[in-house]
Design an enzyme around this catalytic site. Structure first.
Site, PDB file in Angstrom:
ATOM      1  N   ASP A 169       0.787  -1.233   0.000  1.00 24.40           N
ATOM      2  CA  ASP A 169       0.000   0.000   0.000  1.00 24.40           C
ATOM      3  C   ASP A 169       0.820   1.285   0.000  1.00 24.40           C
ATOM      4  OD1 ASP A 169       1.117  -0.029   2.509  1.00 24.40           O
ATOM      5  OD2 ASP A 169      -0.716  -0.685   3.528  1.00 24.40           O
ATOM      6  N   GLU A 173       0.255  -9.150  -1.232  1.00 23.93           N
ATOM      7  CA  GLU A 173      -0.389  -8.638  -0.016  1.00 23.93           C
ATOM      8  C   GLU A 173      -1.611  -7.779  -0.366  1.00 23.93           C
ATOM      9  OE1 GLU A 173       0.957  -5.728   3.192  1.00 23.93           O
ATOM     10  OE2 GLU A 173       1.904  -7.552   3.905  1.00 23.93           O
ATOM     11  N   GLU A 215      -2.301   4.996   2.947  1.00 27.00           N
ATOM     12  CA  GLU A 215      -2.170   3.585   2.540  1.00 27.00           C
ATOM     13  C   GLU A 215      -3.512   2.944   2.190  1.00 27.00           C
ATOM     14  OE1 GLU A 215      -0.693   4.959   5.175  1.00 27.00           O
ATOM     15  OE2 GLU A 215       1.451   4.760   4.749  1.00 27.00           O
ATOM     16  N   HIS A 226       5.998   5.398  13.188  1.00 29.92           N
ATOM     17  CA  HIS A 226       6.292   6.233  12.020  1.00 29.92           C
ATOM     18  C   HIS A 226       5.079   6.710  11.250  1.00 29.92           C
ATOM     19  CE1 HIS A 226       5.640   2.381   9.988  1.00 29.92           C
ATOM     20  NE2 HIS A 226       5.337   3.103   8.941  1.00 29.92           N
ATOM     21  N   ARG A 253       2.085   8.438   9.393  1.00 33.56           N
ATOM     22  CA  ARG A 253       1.772   9.860   9.213  1.00 33.56           C
ATOM     23  C   ARG A 253       0.701  10.338  10.188  1.00 33.56           C
ATOM     24  NH1 ARG A 253       4.255   9.369   4.398  1.00 33.56           N
ATOM     25  NH2 ARG A 253       4.739  11.233   3.212  1.00 33.56           N
ATOM     26  N   HIS A 278      12.928   5.691  13.131  1.00 32.29           N
ATOM     27  CA  HIS A 278      12.732   5.881  11.682  1.00 32.29           C
ATOM     28  C   HIS A 278      13.490   7.140  11.258  1.00 32.29           C
ATOM     29  CE1 HIS A 278      10.604   6.809   7.944  1.00 32.29           C
ATOM     30  NE2 HIS A 278       9.971   5.645   8.010  1.00 32.29           N
TER      31      HIS A 278
HETATM   32  C1  UD1 Z   1       6.464   5.034   3.955  1.00 34.29           C
HETATM   33  C2  UD1 Z   1       5.107   4.497   3.478  1.00 34.29           C
HETATM   34  C3  UD1 Z   1       4.402   3.772   4.605  1.00 34.29           C
HETATM   35  C4  UD1 Z   1       5.279   2.711   5.220  1.00 34.29           C
HETATM   36  C5  UD1 Z   1       6.602   3.329   5.626  1.00 34.29           C
HETATM   37  C6  UD1 Z   1       7.526   2.258   6.128  1.00 34.29           C
HETATM   38  C7  UD1 Z   1       3.883   5.862   1.834  1.00 34.29           C
HETATM   39  C8  UD1 Z   1       2.971   6.990   1.617  1.00 34.29           C
HETATM   40  N1  UD1 Z   1       4.238   5.618   3.099  1.00 34.29           N
HETATM   41  O1  UD1 Z   1       6.189   6.029   4.918  1.00 34.29           O
HETATM   42  O2  UD1 Z   1       3.233   3.154   4.088  1.00 34.29           O
HETATM   43  O3  UD1 Z   1       4.633   2.190   6.362  1.00 34.29           O
HETATM   44  O4  UD1 Z   1       7.204   3.966   4.487  1.00 34.29           O
HETATM   45  O5  UD1 Z   1       8.580   2.767   6.864  1.00 34.29           O
HETATM   46  O6  UD1 Z   1       4.292   5.225   0.897  1.00 34.29           O
HETATM   47  N2  UD1 Z   1      13.905   8.922   5.237  1.00 34.29           N
HETATM   48  C9  UD1 Z   1      15.286   8.921   5.120  1.00 34.29           C
HETATM   49  N3  UD1 Z   1      15.915   7.746   4.796  1.00 34.29           N
HETATM   50  C10 UD1 Z   1      15.242   6.589   4.602  1.00 34.29           C
HETATM   51  C11 UD1 Z   1      13.852   6.583   4.732  1.00 34.29           C
HETATM   52  C12 UD1 Z   1      13.194   7.758   5.030  1.00 34.29           C
HETATM   53  O7  UD1 Z   1      15.927   9.932   5.301  1.00 34.29           O
HETATM   54  O8  UD1 Z   1      15.884   5.573   4.322  1.00 34.29           O
HETATM   55  C13 UD1 Z   1      13.214  10.187   5.577  1.00 34.29           C
HETATM   56  C14 UD1 Z   1      13.177  11.179   4.389  1.00 34.29           C
HETATM   57  O9  UD1 Z   1      13.339  12.468   4.890  1.00 34.29           O
HETATM   58  C15 UD1 Z   1      11.742  10.998   3.854  1.00 34.29           C
HETATM   59  C16 UD1 Z   1      10.985  10.728   5.143  1.00 34.29           C
HETATM   60  O10 UD1 Z   1      11.848   9.903   5.914  1.00 34.29           O
HETATM   61  O11 UD1 Z   1      11.308  12.162   3.179  1.00 34.29           O
HETATM   62  C17 UD1 Z   1       9.634  10.073   4.998  1.00 34.29           C
HETATM   63  O12 UD1 Z   1       9.667   8.944   4.135  1.00 34.29           O
HETATM   64  P1  UD1 Z   1       8.317   8.514   3.324  1.00 34.29           P
HETATM   65  O13 UD1 Z   1       8.617   7.312   2.508  1.00 34.29           O
HETATM   66  O14 UD1 Z   1       7.755   9.704   2.621  1.00 34.29           O
HETATM   67  O15 UD1 Z   1       7.298   8.189   4.479  1.00 34.29           O
HETATM   68  P2  UD1 Z   1       7.267   7.015   5.539  1.00 34.29           P
HETATM   69  O16 UD1 Z   1       6.615   7.549   6.752  1.00 34.29           O
HETATM   70  O17 UD1 Z   1       8.591   6.396   5.640  1.00 34.29           O
HETATM   71  N1  UDP Z   2      12.380  -3.253  10.669  1.00 33.77           N
HETATM   72  C1  UDP Z   2      13.761  -3.305  10.445  1.00 33.77           C
HETATM   73  N2  UDP Z   2      14.574  -2.486  11.197  1.00 33.77           N
HETATM   74  C2  UDP Z   2      14.070  -1.618  12.099  1.00 33.77           C
HETATM   75  C3  UDP Z   2      12.674  -1.565  12.301  1.00 33.77           C
HETATM   76  C4  UDP Z   2      11.844  -2.399  11.560  1.00 33.77           C
HETATM   77  O1  UDP Z   2      14.231  -4.072   9.617  1.00 33.77           O
HETATM   78  O2  UDP Z   2      14.868  -0.917  12.740  1.00 33.77           O
HETATM   79  C5  UDP Z   2      11.498  -4.121   9.834  1.00 33.77           C
HETATM   80  C6  UDP Z   2      10.502  -4.969  10.584  1.00 33.77           C
HETATM   81  O3  UDP Z   2      11.039  -6.238  10.897  1.00 33.77           O
HETATM   82  C7  UDP Z   2       9.354  -5.084   9.585  1.00 33.77           C
HETATM   83  C8  UDP Z   2       9.441  -3.839   8.756  1.00 33.77           C
HETATM   84  O4  UDP Z   2      10.730  -3.274   9.037  1.00 33.77           O
HETATM   85  O5  UDP Z   2       9.543  -6.191   8.714  1.00 33.77           O
HETATM   86  C9  UDP Z   2       8.359  -2.874   9.119  1.00 33.77           C
HETATM   87  O6  UDP Z   2       8.597  -1.664   8.488  1.00 33.77           O
HETATM   88  P1  UDP Z   2       7.894  -0.342   8.916  1.00 33.77           P
HETATM   89  O7  UDP Z   2       7.401  -0.432  10.305  1.00 33.77           O
HETATM   90  O8  UDP Z   2       8.816   0.762   8.566  1.00 33.77           O
HETATM   91  O9  UDP Z   2       6.678  -0.236   7.883  1.00 33.77           O
HETATM   92  P2  UDP Z   2       5.209  -0.852   7.869  1.00 33.77           P
HETATM   93  O10 UDP Z   2       5.291  -2.317   8.036  1.00 33.77           O
HETATM   94  O11 UDP Z   2       4.417  -0.170   8.936  1.00 33.77           O
HETATM   95  O12 UDP Z   2       4.678  -0.455   6.526  1.00 33.77           O
END
Ligand code: UD1
Ligand code: UDP
Length: 381
Positions: A99, A121, A135, A211, A213, A244
């Protein structure tokens, strides 16, 4: 069957973890499939950590991540970038996961090119477009243009049937996260946080991740206040939070939790290390989707920091409890597990509802059948 080109697309940490076993399985079937891995890098560092653990080298990397990216940034950057790759590669099928906005944009671009879409999924729902946001809309939008639905459970299949999707296109496969756990359990790595947990093995470790939103701002502050209260009141508890990389979360977590001697903030961990930590935790506090699926397989109770979940299987199995984000509710629920051993044991000993770790194999088999059927139909026509 003529060899088919399958493009697997992902961009964030959880998609990578759950698609990595699919990529590895597809590559084993090189006689039938040419596999192309396209990463959008919606996440950069957190994606690369997973690629390292599963030893996957992408064929294309859109490298879209920006600090504080907006949803429109991700959607447009992925759409434009992936469009060119589809034009060049002309895959027979695109596989997307779950999602995220990466998955939505990658599926939309595939639809524009009339490429078959397989949704791994598929069928998770809350039916509330703002929980989780965005999502819930992403997954429903993907499912309006999907050709093959890989539902992790019967409940997910039922959602799709209720929406009128064709039964013949829905397969229940289990969740590939279990396949990923099987993989990581054979690739144990070291980390100093594991050493600390070992040194303090008599303590009760709470694993905290947040994490979403919809939890940014006040809900996250409420939970952090609860966690500080719990750590202050209960010297037997240690709290570990891999934070995160979203700058908003980093800032708040460091500001509120950074100084407590029994609250440990660490950078996101490699999934191999993380699964070991889940396994050794006493309780998990999280708003994560993936963790709600992993915990039942690893026998750890999860208190879900949300008002709704799209994962009813964990609730039915008894591993999950949805507790929201109010400070007093978080404190009360943690203390209940601390004082009521029966309640704790009940949550910790639930059955894993997400399959036997062979979801990826089932998915690949279904894709093969799908192409064989289409070839037969083409011959008839
Ligand atoms: C995204 C997904 C969410 C998922 C989550 C898993 C969408 C809309 N959201 O949300 O469904 O649960 O990932 O973690 O697709 N950032 C870094 N380095 C990284 C990752 C993130 O710096 O490796 C920072 C960046 O500033 C980025 C911000 O995190 O702009 C947010 O990342 P984003 O993918 O937009 O949102 P998530 O909350 O991570
Ligand atoms: N995870 C990881 N390292 C971390 C925290 C989580 O590898 O420090 C893994 C966790 O085992 C799970 C996945 O990340 O498989 C979950 O990701 P996240 O919570 O970011 O996203 P969501 O599942 O809510 O979309």
């Amino acid at each position: 069957m003529k060899k088919k080109k399958v493009a697997v697309v992902f961009g964030t940490r959880p998609e990578a973890i759950k698609m990595a076993p699919v990529v590895r399985e597809l590559k084993k079937q090189a006689d039938f499939f040419q596999t192309i891995v396209i990463v959008t890098a919606q996440h950069r560092e957190m994606l690369d950590q997973v690629l390292d653990v599963f030893n996957i080298k992408p064929d294309y990397d859109l490298n879209v991540m920006k600090q504080n990216q907006t949803l429109a940034d991700i959607t447009t950057d992925v759409l434009r970038g992936i469009d060119k790759i589809y034009l060049e590669e002309r895959p027979d099928m695109v596989l997307v996961h779950g999602d995220t906005t990466t998955s939505f944009a990658a599926a939309l671009a595939a639809y524009y090119h009339k490429i078959s879409i397989g949704h791994v999924e598929a069928g998770l729902r809350t039916y509330d477009p703002y929980f989780p946001f965005p999502e819930e809309a992403n997954r429903q939008l993907i499912d309006t243009i999907t050709d093959l639905y890989f539902a992790p459970t019967e409940a997910a299949k039922q959602n799709l049937l209720n929406e009128g999707k064709s039964r013949s296109r829905i397969m229940v496969t289990g969740n590939t996260v279990i396949d990923a756990i099987h993989y990581t359990s054979n690739t144990k790595s070291n980390h100093n946080i594991l050493d600390l947990m070992k040194a303090k093995a008599d303590q009760k470790w709470i694993l905290l991740t947040m994490h979403r939103r919809e939890n940014h701002g006040q809900p996250m502050k409420n939970v952090f206040e609860a966690v500080i209260h719990i750590a202050d009141e209960h010297p037997e508890i240690e709290i570990l939070m891999p934070v995160h990389l979203n700058p908003k979360i980093q800032l708040l977590a460091n500001e509120m939790l950074g100084q407590h001697e029994r609250i440990h903030l660490v950078e996101p961990l490699g999934v191999d290390v993380f699964h070991q930590i889940v396994d050794q935790s006493w309780v998990i506090l999280t708003d994560s989707g993936g963790l709600q699926e992993e915990a039942p397989a690893l026998d750890v109770p999860v208190l879900v920091l949300r008002d709704k979940t799209e994962r009813p299987e964990g609730l039915e199995a008894g591993t999950l409890k949805v507790i929201g984000t109010e400070k007093n509710s978080v404190i009360k629920e943690v203390e209940e597990l601390l004082y009521n051993l029966k309640a704790y044991e009940k949550m910790a000993k639930a059955l894993n509802p997400y399959g036997d770790g062979k979801a990826s194999q089932k998915i690949i088999k279904e894709i093969q059948t799908y192409f064989e059927r289409s070839e037969k139909l083409d011959e008839i026509v």
